[in-house]
Design an enzyme around this catalytic site. Structure first.
Site, PDB file in Angstrom:
ATOM      1  N   TYR A 106     -12.087   2.656 -52.895  1.00 13.94           N
ATOM      2  CA  TYR A 106     -11.274   1.671 -52.194  1.00 13.94           C
ATOM      3  C   TYR A 106     -12.146   0.951 -51.175  1.00 13.94           C
ATOM      4  CZ  TYR A 106      -7.186   3.608 -54.458  1.00 13.94           C
ATOM      5  OH  TYR A 106      -6.271   4.000 -55.404  1.00 13.94           O
ATOM      6  N   HIS A 107     -11.602  -0.075 -50.539  1.00 14.13           N
ATOM      7  CA  HIS A 107     -12.408  -0.889 -49.624  1.00 14.13           C
ATOM      8  C   HIS A 107     -12.914  -0.065 -48.438  1.00 14.13           C
ATOM      9  CE1 HIS A 107      -8.320  -1.212 -47.991  1.00 14.13           C
ATOM     10  NE2 HIS A 107      -8.906  -1.392 -46.828  1.00 14.13           N
ATOM     11  N   GLY A 108     -14.033  -0.501 -47.915  1.00 15.36           N
ATOM     12  CA  GLY A 108     -14.601   0.134 -46.735  1.00 15.36           C
ATOM     13  C   GLY A 108     -15.366   1.419 -46.979  1.00 15.36           C
ATOM     14  N   GLY A 134     -12.151   3.490 -46.483  1.00 14.35           N
ATOM     15  CA  GLY A 134     -12.915   3.806 -45.284  1.00 14.35           C
ATOM     16  C   GLY A 134     -13.677   5.111 -45.328  1.00 14.35           C
TER      17      GLY A 134
END
Length: 195
Positions: A106-108, A134
């Site tokens: 996922y992002h981050g 994250g």
């Protein structure tokens, strides 16, 4: 070679549609997914990275991809098949990172180093791992096959296969059927159940 590249693109798109409930079609995913675009450009830059005279162009190409997608993948990193980066923005994958097949990020997410030494200094992510939003996996650690790293976890030690890691610093426990549906958003932080 072109047929193999096309087959890989089709495989990537199918894997992305399977993992993204917001996807409406394969065409939409192929056109608008920055995570897929970053992976495709990485495959080209990684091939160039293998030729010493092409290392500078490989780095330049990876910088263009970072600018356009928000995903930074060093050309030296190794990515497996059917890797999917959902949303993409802020993902960083270091030079000596190794990512296995069927990994979901996922992002981050950061696959970063914590040493200035040469050699292996980034994580190894085995097949079927999910890395939550994250998540930070730092150093030459190994995340075992089929494991999950929860959102915003900071992993600095190996995680065995089939485990879930959460917290700062991350602690891990055996993956349960309930965790399978969490898709990287594991919320159970009871320290009594972690090793």
């Amino acid at each position: 070679m072109l047929a193999r590249a096309w087959a890989g693109i089709r495989e990537d798109v199918a894997a992305a549609v399977e993992r993204d409930p917001a996807a409406t079609s394969q065409v939409q995913m192929a056109l608008v997914s920055p995570g897929l675009h970053a992976i495709w450009v990485h495959r080209i830059s990684h091939a160039a990275w293998q030729v010493p005279l092409l290392r500078l162009p490989a780095r330049l190409l990876s910088n263009v991809a970072r600018t356009l997608t928000g995903v930074e993948i060093h050309p030296g990193a190794t990515l497996g098949r059917r890797v999917f980066i959902d949303h993409g923005m802020g993902v960083v994958i270091g030079e000596t990172a190794e990512v296995g097949d069927d990994v979901m990020m996922y992002h981050g997410v950061t696959l970063g180093g914590r040493s200035m030494s040469h050699g292996k200094r980034h994580p190894t992510i085995e097949a079927g791992v999910t890395l939550g939003t994250g998540a930070r996996v730092i150093g030459p650690v190994r995340i075992g096959a089929g494991s999950q790293v929860g959102a915003n976890a900071v992993v600095v030690k190996d995680v065995p296969p089939g485990h879930v890691a959460v917290g700062v610093p991350a602690r891990y426990r055996t993956l349960t059927p309930a965790d399978e549906n969490a898709a990287g958003a594991v919320e159970d932080l009871d320290p009594a159940i972690y090793i």
